[in-house]
Write a protein that holds these residues in place. Structure first.
Motif, PDB file in Angstrom:
ATOM      1  N   LEU A   1       0.818  -1.202   0.000  1.00 14.59           N
ATOM      2  CA  LEU A   1       0.000   0.000   0.000  1.00 14.59           C
ATOM      3  C   LEU A   1       0.856   1.257   0.000  1.00 14.59           C
ATOM      4  CD1 LEU A   1      -2.797   1.326   0.165  1.00 14.59           C
ATOM      5  CD2 LEU A   1      -2.671   1.084   2.637  1.00 14.59           C
ATOM      6  N   LYS A   2       1.881   1.271   0.816  1.00  5.79           N
ATOM      7  CA  LYS A   2       2.799   2.414   0.855  1.00  5.79           C
ATOM      8  C   LYS A   2       3.467   2.625  -0.501  1.00  5.79           C
ATOM      9  CE  LYS A   2       3.899   2.249   5.780  1.00  5.79           C
ATOM     10  NZ  LYS A   2       4.943   1.983   6.786  1.00  5.79           N
ATOM     11  N   LYS A   3       3.892   1.521  -1.108  1.00  6.54           N
ATOM     12  CA  LYS A   3       4.548   1.611  -2.409  1.00  6.54           C
ATOM     13  C   LYS A   3       3.584   2.159  -3.465  1.00  6.54           C
ATOM     14  CE  LYS A   3       7.090  -1.083  -5.799  1.00  6.54           C
ATOM     15  NZ  LYS A   3       7.572  -2.406  -6.200  1.00  6.54           N
ATOM     16  N   LEU A   4       2.350   1.681  -3.434  1.00  5.89           N
ATOM     17  CA  LEU A   4       1.362   2.159  -4.400  1.00  5.89           C
ATOM     18  C   LEU A   4       1.045   3.640  -4.198  1.00  5.89           C
ATOM     19  CD1 LEU A   4      -1.099  -0.862  -4.537  1.00  5.89           C
ATOM     20  CD2 LEU A   4       0.386  -0.042  -6.365  1.00  5.89           C
ATOM     21  N   LYS A   5       0.976   4.078  -2.949  1.00 11.50           N
ATOM     22  CA  LYS A   5       0.718   5.494  -2.683  1.00 11.50           C
ATOM     23  C   LYS A   5       1.868   6.361  -3.182  1.00 11.50           C
ATOM     24  CE  LYS A   5      -2.589   5.182   1.029  1.00 11.50           C
ATOM     25  NZ  LYS A   5      -3.079   5.817   2.235  1.00 11.50           N
ATOM     26  N   GLU A   6       3.100   5.887  -3.035  1.00 12.67           N
ATOM     27  CA  GLU A   6       4.253   6.622  -3.553  1.00 12.67           C
ATOM     28  C   GLU A   6       4.202   6.696  -5.078  1.00 12.67           C
ATOM     29  OE1 GLU A   6       7.618   4.545  -1.959  1.00 12.67           O
ATOM     30  OE2 GLU A   6       7.291   5.310   0.076  1.00 12.67           O
ATOM     31  N   GLU A   7       3.849   5.584  -5.716  1.00 16.85           N
ATOM     32  CA  GLU A   7       3.735   5.561  -7.169  1.00 16.85           C
ATOM     33  C   GLU A   7       2.617   6.483  -7.642  1.00 16.85           C
ATOM     34  OE1 GLU A   7       3.404   1.574  -8.697  1.00 16.85           O
ATOM     35  OE2 GLU A   7       5.236   0.935  -7.690  1.00 16.85           O
ATOM     36  N   GLU A   8       1.511   6.504  -6.902  1.00 21.76           N
ATOM     37  CA  GLU A   8       0.400   7.383  -7.254  1.00 21.76           C
ATOM     38  C   GLU A   8       0.836   8.845  -7.201  1.00 21.76           C
ATOM     39  OE1 GLU A   8      -4.193   8.297  -5.888  1.00 21.76           O
ATOM     40  OE2 GLU A   8      -2.742   7.659  -4.373  1.00 21.76           O
ATOM     41  N   ALA A   9       1.560   9.214  -6.163  1.00 18.69           N
ATOM     42  CA  ALA A   9       2.033  10.592  -6.033  1.00 18.69           C
ATOM     43  C   ALA A   9       2.963  10.960  -7.186  1.00 18.69           C
ATOM     44  CB  ALA A   9       2.735  10.771  -4.692  1.00 18.69           C
ATOM     45  N   GLU A  10       3.817  10.019  -7.566  1.00 17.31           N
ATOM     46  CA  GLU A  10       4.735  10.259  -8.684  1.00 17.31           C
ATOM     47  C   GLU A  10       3.972  10.433  -9.999  1.00 17.31           C
ATOM     48  OE1 GLU A  10       8.230   7.865 -11.069  1.00 17.31           O
ATOM     49  OE2 GLU A  10       7.898   7.392  -8.962  1.00 17.31           O
ATOM     50  N   LEU A  11       2.990   9.573 -10.229  1.00 20.78           N
ATOM     51  CA  LEU A  11       2.193   9.667 -11.450  1.00 20.78           C
ATOM     52  C   LEU A  11       1.385  10.957 -11.504  1.00 20.78           C
ATOM     53  CD1 LEU A  11       0.971   5.980 -11.796  1.00 20.78           C
ATOM     54  CD2 LEU A  11       2.586   7.174 -13.272  1.00 20.78           C
ATOM     55  N   MET A  12       0.841  11.361 -10.368  1.00 19.88           N
ATOM     56  CA  MET A  12       0.062  12.594 -10.327  1.00 19.88           C
ATOM     57  C   MET A  12       0.950  13.799 -10.643  1.00 19.88           C
ATOM     58  SD  MET A  12      -3.029  11.730  -9.899  1.00 19.88           S
ATOM     59  CE  MET A  12      -3.853  13.243  -9.463  1.00 19.88           C
ATOM     60  N   SER A  13       2.188  13.776 -10.170  1.00 23.96           N
ATOM     61  CA  SER A  13       3.099  14.886 -10.461  1.00 23.96           C
ATOM     62  C   SER A  13       3.460  14.928 -11.942  1.00 23.96           C
ATOM     63  CB  SER A  13       4.365  14.791  -9.601  1.00 23.96           C
ATOM     64  OG  SER A  13       5.145  13.692  -9.978  1.00 23.96           O
ATOM     65  N   LYS A  14       3.506  13.768 -12.588  1.00 27.65           N
ATOM     66  CA  LYS A  14       3.765  13.722 -14.030  1.00 27.65           C
ATOM     67  C   LYS A  14       2.522  14.082 -14.836  1.00 27.65           C
ATOM     68  CE  LYS A  14       7.434  10.265 -13.853  1.00 27.65           C
ATOM     69  NZ  LYS A  14       7.834   8.902 -14.250  1.00 27.65           N
ATOM     70  N   LEU A  15       1.355  13.779 -14.307  1.00 27.37           N
ATOM     71  CA  LEU A  15       0.102  14.004 -15.019  1.00 27.37           C
ATOM     72  C   LEU A  15      -0.273  15.478 -15.075  1.00 27.37           C
ATOM     73  CD1 LEU A  15      -2.392  12.737 -16.383  1.00 27.37           C
ATOM     74  CD2 LEU A  15      -3.384  12.481 -14.113  1.00 27.37           C
ATOM     75  N   LYS A  16       0.046  16.236 -14.058  1.00 28.09           N
ATOM     76  CA  LYS A  16      -0.359  17.635 -13.984  1.00 28.09           C
ATOM     77  C   LYS A  16       0.114  18.452 -15.193  1.00 28.09           C
ATOM     78  CE  LYS A  16      -0.572  21.620 -10.986  1.00 28.09           C
ATOM     79  NZ  LYS A  16      -0.245  22.193  -9.685  1.00 28.09           N
ATOM     80  N   PRO A  17       1.384  18.382 -15.592  1.00 28.63           N
ATOM     81  CA  PRO A  17       1.802  19.155 -16.771  1.00 28.63           C
ATOM     82  C   PRO A  17       1.086  18.722 -18.048  1.00 28.63           C
ATOM     83  CG  PRO A  17       3.723  18.342 -15.578  1.00 28.63           C
ATOM     84  CD  PRO A  17       2.519  17.729 -14.951  1.00 28.63           C
ATOM     85  N   VAL A  18       0.785  17.442 -18.146  1.00 34.00           N
ATOM     86  CA  VAL A  18       0.077  16.948 -19.330  1.00 34.00           C
ATOM     87  C   VAL A  18      -1.340  17.522 -19.360  1.00 34.00           C
ATOM     88  CG1 VAL A  18      -0.824  14.885 -20.483  1.00 34.00           C
ATOM     89  CG2 VAL A  18       1.461  14.852 -19.460  1.00 34.00           C
ATOM     90  N   GLN A  19      -2.004  17.542 -18.211  1.00 37.62           N
ATOM     91  CA  GLN A  19      -3.349  18.117 -18.139  1.00 37.62           C
ATOM     92  C   GLN A  19      -3.326  19.605 -18.482  1.00 37.62           C
ATOM     93  OE1 GLN A  19      -4.230  16.914 -14.094  1.00 37.62           O
ATOM     94  NE2 GLN A  19      -5.626  15.322 -14.799  1.00 37.62           N
ATOM     95  N   GLU A  20      -2.307  20.312 -18.018  1.00 36.33           N
ATOM     96  CA  GLU A  20      -2.194  21.734 -18.330  1.00 36.33           C
ATOM     97  C   GLU A  20      -1.982  21.941 -19.824  1.00 36.33           C
ATOM     98  OE1 GLU A  20       0.943  23.069 -15.781  1.00 36.33           O
ATOM     99  OE2 GLU A  20      -0.366  23.125 -14.015  1.00 36.33           O
ATOM    100  N   ALA A  21      -1.181  21.096 -20.443  1.00 37.88           N
ATOM    101  CA  ALA A  21      -0.940  21.198 -21.884  1.00 37.88           C
ATOM    102  C   ALA A  21      -2.214  20.915 -22.670  1.00 37.88           C
ATOM    103  CB  ALA A  21       0.169  20.234 -22.302  1.00 37.88           C
ATOM    104  N   ILE A  22      -2.968  19.932 -22.234  1.00 38.98           N
ATOM    105  CA  ILE A  22      -4.236  19.614 -22.899  1.00 38.98           C
ATOM    106  C   ILE A  22      -5.178  20.802 -22.804  1.00 38.98           C
ATOM    107  CG2 ILE A  22      -6.330  18.189 -22.745  1.00 38.98           C
ATOM    108  CD1 ILE A  22      -4.451  15.851 -21.963  1.00 38.98           C
TER     109      ILE A  22
END
Length: 74
Positions: free
Chosen positions: A15-36
């Protein structure tokens, strides 16, 4: 004793590992959403500029106008 179990529990570790991965993905997703969002604004502006030509007797469909506008934006 409960703390010892919690430290060794693989489910909690996963669970901890998945939460860390989620945070990493969300940080990568934000610029993509802004570009869209920025690209959608550009397309909206282009379509608004092309719409008056349609009202003046142009028989093009809205989809064709949007495609032309998108092609001009590139």
């Amino acid at each position: 004793m409960a703390k010892e179990i919690a430290k060794e529990n693989p489910v909690i570790d996963a669970l901890k590992k998945l939460k860390e991965e989620e945070a990493e993905l969300m940080s990568k997703l934000k610029p993509v959403q802004e570009a869209i969002g920025a690209l959608e604004k550009i397309v909206d502006k282009s379509v608004k500029k092309v719409k008056p030509a349609k009202e003046n007797g142009d028989n093009s469909t809205t989809e064709e106008l949007a495609l032309e506008a998108a092609g001009e934006a590139q």
